[in-house]
Design a protein around this motif. Structure first.
Motif, short mmCIF file in Angstrom:
data_model
loop_
_atom_site.label_atom_id
_atom_site.label_comp_id
_atom_site.label_asym_id
_atom_site.label_seq_id
_atom_site.Cartn_x
_atom_site.Cartn_y
_atom_site.Cartn_z
N PRO A 176 22.03 19.93 138.65
CA PRO A 176 22.03 21.31 138.63
C PRO A 176 20.66 22.15 139.06
N LEU A 177 19.65 21.50 138.60
CA LEU A 177 17.97 22.07 138.55
C LEU A 177 17.87 21.70 139.86
N LEU A 178 18.28 20.63 140.70
CA LEU A 178 17.45 20.54 142.09
C LEU A 178 18.41 21.40 143.20
N ASN A 179 19.64 21.53 142.62
CA ASN A 179 20.41 22.56 143.69
C ASN A 179 19.81 24.07 143.53
N LYS A 180 19.24 24.43 142.30
CA LYS A 180 18.88 25.39 142.20
C LYS A 180 17.27 25.63 142.98
N GLY A 181 16.68 24.56 143.19
CA GLY A 181 15.37 24.74 143.83
C GLY A 181 14.34 24.76 143.04
N ILE A 182 14.51 24.13 141.64
CA ILE A 182 13.28 24.30 140.78
C ILE A 182 12.83 22.91 140.52
N SER A 183 11.44 23.35 140.40
CA SER A 183 10.72 21.79 140.35
C SER A 183 10.91 21.40 138.94
N THR A 184 11.47 19.92 138.98
CA THR A 184 11.72 19.28 137.90
C THR A 184 11.09 17.97 137.86
N TYR A 185 10.53 17.84 136.59
CA TYR A 185 10.12 16.46 136.36
C TYR A 185 11.17 15.88 135.13
N LEU A 186 11.58 14.69 135.47
CA LEU A 186 12.29 13.83 134.79
C LEU A 186 11.51 12.81 133.92
N ILE A 187 11.48 12.80 132.22
CA ILE A 187 10.62 11.96 131.65
C ILE A 187 11.25 10.53 131.83
N GLY A 188 10.50 9.37 131.43
CA GLY A 188 11.27 8.08 131.39
C GLY A 188 11.74 7.64 130.09
N GLY A 189 11.84 6.44 130.00
CA GLY A 189 12.59 5.79 128.62
C GLY A 189 13.95 5.09 128.80
N LEU A 190 14.49 4.92 127.75
CA LEU A 190 15.86 4.14 127.54
C LEU A 190 16.90 5.10 128.03
N ALA A 191 17.95 5.04 128.56
CA ALA A 191 18.99 5.99 129.24
C ALA A 191 20.10 5.86 127.91
N LYS A 192 20.27 6.65 127.18
CA LYS A 192 21.24 6.63 125.99
C LYS A 192 22.69 7.03 126.64
N PRO A 193 23.65 6.23 126.74
CA PRO A 193 24.82 6.61 127.41
C PRO A 193 25.81 7.71 126.66
N ASN A 194 25.72 7.73 125.47
CA ASN A 194 26.39 8.55 124.76
C ASN A 194 26.32 10.39 124.99
N THR A 195 24.83 10.49 125.15
CA THR A 195 24.37 11.69 125.26
C THR A 195 23.86 12.03 126.68
N ASN A 196 23.64 11.07 127.52
CA ASN A 196 22.84 11.11 128.80
C ASN A 196 21.43 11.59 128.58
N ALA A 197 20.80 11.20 127.45
CA ALA A 197 19.35 11.60 127.30
C ALA A 197 18.56 10.41 127.40
N PHE A 198 17.34 10.61 127.99
CA PHE A 198 16.37 9.47 127.79
C PHE A 198 15.58 9.45 126.52
N ILE A 199 15.38 8.29 126.02
CA ILE A 199 14.62 8.30 124.46
C ILE A 199 13.97 7.11 124.65
N GLY A 200 13.25 6.78 123.22
CA GLY A 200 12.40 5.89 122.98
C GLY A 200 11.06 5.87 123.49
N ARG A 201 10.18 4.73 123.45
CA ARG A 201 8.91 4.96 123.43
C ARG A 201 8.51 5.51 124.88
#
Length: 272
Positions: free
Chosen positions: A150-175
């Protein structure tokens, strides 16, 4: 109304009342907790009828039980507290209280100004912000996998941080997530939480996810927690931050609940 206990227990209670005996406070508390164990939510009127007790007394009972962390008060009654480790999936969270979440998200999006660098947490209310974000020059950093499209579809400059992808919440976490966050500084961050408590602060079930949220708050000039009123008085396993470290945007609150946060933080109540 009597599902919470067997017929024998029910008749003991009613016979005492009909015989002129007044139920003692611990007995009323036991009845309330048994009701909640079976039903999860109980209305004041139900308890009044079962115990033949005044509304003011039942409200006082509920207040005492909430202080003892046995339940939380809601409009017209009380509900059972969630487990400290209980964490619904992103799909489950997204389908609950959707209208309230959208109202909260719309107001939160109105706080974003041209030129802002903002952090969007991987929360079910936070994701609703994206549709309302202004078509201005802003930059978004997020740990939410579901936020990207949805961010890219709106044309918003977007950065995704790295880490472990947590399936339950679809969040990147960890070191990796914490290391990635160190590369940025934010004007504002918008966070989701599982619990809000005046004494125990903002909490979430996963300690690694809590660390990512905590880090993002520390890197932001302003921090906002987006949470509907069901999150108040809940306490999850892992602490994110103290209550004063972020402002809260929520929907309609009971006056008694809102008073607990006076001089602790800023609360914006959004109504339709």
């Amino acid at each position: 109304m009597i599902d919470f206990c067997n017929r024998f227990q029910y008749y003991i209670i009613k016979n005492r009342i009909l015989g002129g005996d007044i139920l003692l406070t611990p007995e009323r508390h036991q009845i309330i907790l048994r009701l909640l164990k079976e039903k999860n939510v109980v209305k004041i009127q139900e308890i009044m009828e079962l115990t033949d007790t005044s509304e003011s007394t039942i409200r006082r009972d509920l207040s005492q039980l909430e202080d003892q962390k046995f339940l939380k008060r809601i409009h017209g009654g009380a509900s059972r507290l969630q487990g400290k480790l209980q964490e619904p999936s992103m799909v489950e969270k997204s389908s609950k209280n959707l209208q309230e979440k959208r109202m909260i998200a719309q107001y939160a999006a109105s706080l974003v100004e041209a030129g802002d660098c903002i952090y969007l947490d991987a929360g079910s209310t936070v994701i609703e912000m994206i549709g309302y974000l202004p078509l201005k020059e802003i930059v978004v950093v997020t740990n939410g996998l579901m936020h990207i499209a949805p961010l890219l579809n709106k044309g918003i400059s977007t950065y995704l941080i790295g880490g472990l992808a947590k399936p339950n919440t679809n969040a990147f976490i960890g070191r990796g997530a914490l290391a990635s966050l160190d590369l940025y500084r934010f004007d504002k961050c918008f966070m989701g939480v599982n619990g809000i408590h005046p004494q125990f602060g903002f909490t979430t079930p996963d300690q690694e996810e809590a660390l990512v949220k905590q880090k993002a708050i520390s890197l932001s000039r302003e921090a906002f927690v987006l949470a509907d009123n069901t999150k108040f008085a809940e306490i999850s396993f892992a602490k994110i931050s103290e209550i004063h470290e972020a402002s809260i945007i929520t929907n309609e609150l009971e006056d008694e609940t809102e008073k607990q946060y006076v001089n602790r933080t800023t609360i914006k109540v959004v109504t339709a």
